[in-house]
Design a protein around this motif. Structure first.
Motif, PDB file in Angstrom:
ATOM      1  N   LEU A  84       0.833  -1.192   0.000  1.00 29.33           N
ATOM      2  CA  LEU A  84       0.000   0.000   0.000  1.00 29.33           C
ATOM      3  C   LEU A  84       0.874   1.250   0.000  1.00 29.33           C
ATOM      4  CD1 LEU A  84      -2.648  -0.976   2.698  1.00 29.33           C
ATOM      5  CD2 LEU A  84      -2.945  -0.974   0.230  1.00 29.33           C
ATOM      6  N   PRO A  85       0.372   2.336  -0.601  1.00 28.26           N
ATOM      7  CA  PRO A  85       1.126   3.588  -0.533  1.00 28.26           C
ATOM      8  C   PRO A  85       1.202   4.070   0.912  1.00 28.26           C
ATOM      9  CG  PRO A  85      -0.744   3.782  -2.043  1.00 28.26           C
ATOM     10  CD  PRO A  85      -0.833   2.447  -1.388  1.00 28.26           C
ATOM     11  N   SER A  86       2.265   4.755   1.248  1.00 28.73           N
ATOM     12  CA  SER A  86       2.405   5.258   2.613  1.00 28.73           C
ATOM     13  C   SER A  86       2.923   6.687   2.600  1.00 28.73           C
ATOM     14  CB  SER A  86       3.348   4.373   3.415  1.00 28.73           C
ATOM     15  OG  SER A  86       4.650   4.466   2.903  1.00 28.73           O
ATOM     16  N   LYS A  87       2.735   7.353   3.725  1.00 27.68           N
ATOM     17  CA  LYS A  87       3.235   8.706   3.952  1.00 27.68           C
ATOM     18  C   LYS A  87       3.738   8.767   5.387  1.00 27.68           C
ATOM     19  CE  LYS A  87      -0.026  11.068   0.929  1.00 27.68           C
ATOM     20  NZ  LYS A  87      -1.010  12.151   0.836  1.00 27.68           N
ATOM     21  N   VAL A  88       4.458   9.826   5.714  1.00 28.01           N
ATOM     22  CA  VAL A  88       4.936  10.024   7.079  1.00 28.01           C
ATOM     23  C   VAL A  88       4.188  11.214   7.663  1.00 28.01           C
ATOM     24  CG1 VAL A  88       6.931  10.565   8.516  1.00 28.01           C
ATOM     25  CG2 VAL A  88       7.189   9.072   6.541  1.00 28.01           C
ATOM     26  N   CYS A  89       3.641  11.031   8.834  1.00 30.03           N
ATOM     27  CA  CYS A  89       2.900  12.080   9.527  1.00 30.03           C
ATOM     28  C   CYS A  89       3.891  13.144  10.008  1.00 30.03           C
ATOM     29  CB  CYS A  89       2.132  11.487  10.700  1.00 30.03           C
ATOM     30  SG  CYS A  89       1.225  12.713  11.653  1.00 30.03           S
ATOM     31  N   PRO A  90       3.641  14.418   9.715  1.00 24.73           N
ATOM     32  CA  PRO A  90       4.583  15.468  10.141  1.00 24.73           C
ATOM     33  C   PRO A  90       4.559  15.738  11.646  1.00 24.73           C
ATOM     34  CG  PRO A  90       2.697  16.438   9.043  1.00 24.73           C
ATOM     35  CD  PRO A  90       2.550  14.948   8.910  1.00 24.73           C
ATOM     36  N   VAL A  91       3.557  15.272  12.351  1.00 24.02           N
ATOM     37  CA  VAL A  91       3.456  15.518  13.793  1.00 24.02           C
ATOM     38  C   VAL A  91       4.143  14.413  14.589  1.00 24.02           C
ATOM     39  CG1 VAL A  91       1.870  15.823  15.724  1.00 24.02           C
ATOM     40  CG2 VAL A  91       1.334  16.828  13.505  1.00 24.02           C
ATOM     41  N   CYS A  92       3.729  13.172  14.381  1.00 22.76           N
ATOM     42  CA  CYS A  92       4.295  12.062  15.151  1.00 22.76           C
ATOM     43  C   CYS A  92       5.465  11.381  14.435  1.00 22.76           C
ATOM     44  CB  CYS A  92       3.212  11.043  15.484  1.00 22.76           C
ATOM     45  SG  CYS A  92       2.525  10.188  14.053  1.00 22.76           S
ATOM     46  N   GLU A  93       5.662  11.735  13.171  1.00 19.73           N
ATOM     47  CA  GLU A  93       6.761  11.212  12.347  1.00 19.73           C
ATOM     48  C   GLU A  93       6.733   9.702  12.172  1.00 19.73           C
ATOM     49  OE1 GLU A  93      10.384  12.827  13.832  1.00 19.73           O
ATOM     50  OE2 GLU A  93       9.797  14.873  13.336  1.00 19.73           O
ATOM     51  N   ARG A  94       5.547   9.131  12.194  1.00 15.63           N
ATOM     52  CA  ARG A  94       5.387   7.701  11.952  1.00 15.63           C
ATOM     53  C   ARG A  94       4.786   7.489  10.564  1.00 15.63           C
ATOM     54  NH1 ARG A  94       2.255   5.710  17.349  1.00 15.63           N
ATOM     55  NH2 ARG A  94       3.877   6.216  18.842  1.00 15.63           N
ATOM     56  N   PRO A  95       5.111   6.382   9.938  1.00 15.16           N
ATOM     57  CA  PRO A  95       4.482   6.105   8.642  1.00 15.16           C
ATOM     58  C   PRO A  95       3.022   5.690   8.828  1.00 15.16           C
ATOM     59  CG  PRO A  95       5.926   4.302   9.265  1.00 15.16           C
ATOM     60  CD  PRO A  95       6.094   5.368  10.305  1.00 15.16           C
ATOM     61  N   PHE A  96       2.184   6.090   7.893  1.00 15.71           N
ATOM     62  CA  PHE A  96       0.808   5.615   7.878  1.00 15.71           C
ATOM     63  C   PHE A  96       0.474   5.204   6.458  1.00 15.71           C
ATOM     64  CE2 PHE A  96       0.488  10.155   7.224  1.00 15.71           C
ATOM     65  CZ  PHE A  96      -0.527  10.332   6.321  1.00 15.71           C
ATOM     66  N   TYR A  97      -0.466   4.293   6.331  1.00 19.02           N
ATOM     67  CA  TYR A  97      -0.754   3.660   5.061  1.00 19.02           C
ATOM     68  C   TYR A  97      -2.122   4.045   4.525  1.00 19.02           C
ATOM     69  CZ  TYR A  97       3.293   0.940   6.321  1.00 19.02           C
ATOM     70  OH  TYR A  97       4.558   0.591   6.678  1.00 19.02           O
ATOM     71  N   TRP A  98      -2.251   3.931   3.236  1.00 21.68           N
ATOM     72  CA  TRP A  98      -3.492   4.208   2.527  1.00 21.68           C
ATOM     73  C   TRP A  98      -4.650   3.451   3.147  1.00 21.68           C
ATOM     74  CZ3 TRP A  98      -7.064   1.322  -0.173  1.00 21.68           C
ATOM     75  CH2 TRP A  98      -7.867   1.991  -1.075  1.00 21.68           C
ATOM     76  N   ARG A  99      -5.792   4.115   3.251  1.00 23.29           N
ATOM     77  CA  ARG A  99      -7.019   3.492   3.739  1.00 23.29           C
ATOM     78  C   ARG A  99      -8.117   3.702   2.717  1.00 23.29           C
ATOM     79  NH1 ARG A  99      -7.415   5.724   9.921  1.00 23.29           N
ATOM     80  NH2 ARG A  99      -5.423   4.918  10.628  1.00 23.29           N
ATOM     81  N   LYS A 100      -9.055   2.806   2.705  1.00 22.29           N
ATOM     82  CA  LYS A 100     -10.169   2.883   1.758  1.00 22.29           C
ATOM     83  C   LYS A 100     -10.914   4.215   1.884  1.00 22.29           C
ATOM     84  CE  LYS A 100     -13.221   1.166  -1.150  1.00 22.29           C
ATOM     85  NZ  LYS A 100     -12.935   1.033  -2.554  1.00 22.29           N
ATOM     86  N   LYS A 101     -11.088   4.723   3.106  1.00 19.66           N
ATOM     87  CA  LYS A 101     -11.826   5.975   3.293  1.00 19.66           C
ATOM     88  C   LYS A 101     -11.082   7.175   2.714  1.00 19.66           C
ATOM     89  CE  LYS A 101     -10.366   7.240   7.964  1.00 19.66           C
ATOM     90  NZ  LYS A 101     -10.875   7.550   9.297  1.00 19.66           N
ATOM     91  N   TRP A 102      -9.777   7.045   2.465  1.00 19.16           N
ATOM     92  CA  TRP A 102      -8.992   8.119   1.871  1.00 19.16           C
ATOM     93  C   TRP A 102      -8.838   7.954   0.369  1.00 19.16           C
ATOM     94  CZ3 TRP A 102      -4.739   7.274   6.026  1.00 19.16           C
ATOM     95  CH2 TRP A 102      -5.123   7.899   7.210  1.00 19.16           C
ATOM     96  N   GLU A 103      -9.532   7.030  -0.223  1.00 22.84           N
ATOM     97  CA  GLU A 103      -9.371   6.691  -1.630  1.00 22.84           C
ATOM     98  C   GLU A 103      -9.510   7.899  -2.559  1.00 22.84           C
ATOM     99  OE1 GLU A 103     -11.035   3.281  -4.658  1.00 22.84           O
ATOM    100  OE2 GLU A 103     -12.307   3.894  -2.996  1.00 22.84           O
TER     101      GLU A 103
END
Length: 52
Positions: free
Chosen positions: A8-27
């Motif tokens: 899945l595509p991922s991004k890094v949160c600028p606040v907590c600096e953790r990676p998060f992954y694509w979710r269906k609700k963000w499609e």
């Protein structure tokens, strides 16, 4: 059937600096998603208004 987050595509949160992954609700707006959670979104607003 196993789901693999590595595919899945991922991004890094600028606040907590953790990676998060694509979710269906963000499609429909994945390009505009910046924060991993509502909590991080609120924290970002607090930190910018506190420093001003």
């Amino acid at each position: 059937m196993a789901h693999h987050k590595t595919r899945l595509p991922s991004k890094v949160c600028p606040v907590c600096e953790r990676p998060f992954y694509w979710r269906k609700k963000w499609e429909l707006n994945w390009e505009r998603v910046t924060y991993c959670s509502e909590r991080c979104r609120r924290r970002r607003k607090q930190s910018t208004s506190a420093s001003s």
